[in-house]
Design an enzyme around this catalytic site. Sequence first.
Site, mmCIF file in Angstrom:
data_model
loop_
_atom_site.group_PDB
_atom_site.id
_atom_site.type_symbol
_atom_site.label_atom_id
_atom_site.label_comp_id
_atom_site.label_asym_id
_atom_site.label_seq_id
_atom_site.Cartn_x
_atom_site.Cartn_y
_atom_site.Cartn_z
ATOM 1 N N TYR A 162 4.388 5.433 11.220
ATOM 2 C CA TYR A 162 4.733 4.047 11.545
ATOM 3 C C TYR A 162 5.530 3.332 10.449
ATOM 4 O O TYR A 162 5.946 2.195 10.642
ATOM 5 C CB TYR A 162 3.463 3.241 11.846
ATOM 6 N N HIS B 209 -3.629 4.289 4.681
ATOM 7 C CA HIS B 209 -4.737 3.328 4.786
ATOM 8 C C HIS B 209 -6.022 3.972 4.284
ATOM 9 O O HIS B 209 -6.739 3.406 3.469
ATOM 10 C CB HIS B 209 -4.894 2.869 6.238
ATOM 11 N N ARG C 19 0.863 -1.180 0.000
ATOM 12 C CA ARG C 19 0.000 0.000 0.000
ATOM 13 C C ARG C 19 0.898 1.228 0.000
ATOM 14 O O ARG C 19 1.461 1.608 1.022
ATOM 15 C CB ARG C 19 -0.887 -0.031 1.252
#
Length: 403
Positions: free
Chosen positions: A311, A302, A298
């Site tokens: 992160y 998100h 990805r």
Amino acid sequence: MTVESTAARKPRRSSGTKRAAGAASAAKAPAAKAVATAQSAEPQLVQLLTPEGERVGAENPDNAEFLSYVEDITTEDLRGLYRDMVLTRRFDGEATALQRQGELGLWASLLGQEAAQIGSGRALRDDDYVFPTYREHGVAWCRGVDPTNLLGMFRGVNHGGWDPNSNNFHLYTIVIGSQTLHATGYAMGVAKDGADSAVIAYFGDGASSQGDVAEAFTFSAVYNSPVVFFCQNNQWAISEPTERQMRVPLYQRAQGFGFPGVRVDGNDVLACLAVTRWALDRARRGEGPTLVEAYTYRMGAHTTSDDPTKYRRDEETAAWESKDPILRLKTYLLASGGADEAFFEELEAESEALGKRVREVVRAMPDPDTMAIFENVYADGHALVDEERAQFAAYLASFEEGH
């Protein structure tokens, strides 16, 4: 295809002296190091087109079973797959920009996952049925769903509605993993009807930890349902990496339920097409379910409410950028003479036109009737709904009165 077996469970160690325990710990150290090394290495997977844009053939034993499933693919077909991915990415990028401009409340981008979705989507027959999550914009494109129909829900003007039966493409599913149960039940019905069509359910690596998915695996295996579970492992379940979600490669989970699993390069549109065709053929022959793990990444957030820089390391993202699914097919088309600059320029113009249409349609979407929320709750009238409708109407009227 070689399916790796899960390591046998070791017997519980009996209690003993500290010396014995220390020896056991020492023995574990090399094994732990080997596991760490194996996890850091590139995974084995089905790959027909390398990140450098070079075709891979039978010299790779993992490919042998799948090569025949793309023997019919012509240069024109490859250009079509490239067009699908480019236009899907443009639509997705336009939707992200519209959200940033306040035109959409939220958007879940598929950036980087175009090959997994277009490859698997183009493997489907018209009579197959799709159960998506909320990120399958490329699959929707392959099924002929107008991309602007996907945006109403994210703009908040409708419930994301289209006729699922007109394209055999179910409505977007926000609840994580529940669509795998829907797909399994539908596939059981297909089998009872004696049809030779197949069903495919899309979900992510995070959803694979949901109980609904485990239940779907159980039922589909026991009832030999003609369903393909297509998992896009994009490495992150929001901010949770895969190594914190599972102890074995994701595709191996299928073995515990009694059906095969295969891992495919999710950034290789040709390999995704071949593996999905293979899995769908198994389903149609009455051989039951298959788990396909499309190993991809990805590239964006998100959703637009997420910040992946909190992160994820920049180095990780940069490494995956070199595996871009669109770039690798473009490289191959240019090197093989399958497309020229005129083709790419024409596609760029088509892409611009699509972006313009998406912007215009979204901004012209009418606001829904404010009171429509109370319609179609019950077939007949209901006192409680009537009371709530009256209260809400009074609330809205208070703004008109300047209160």
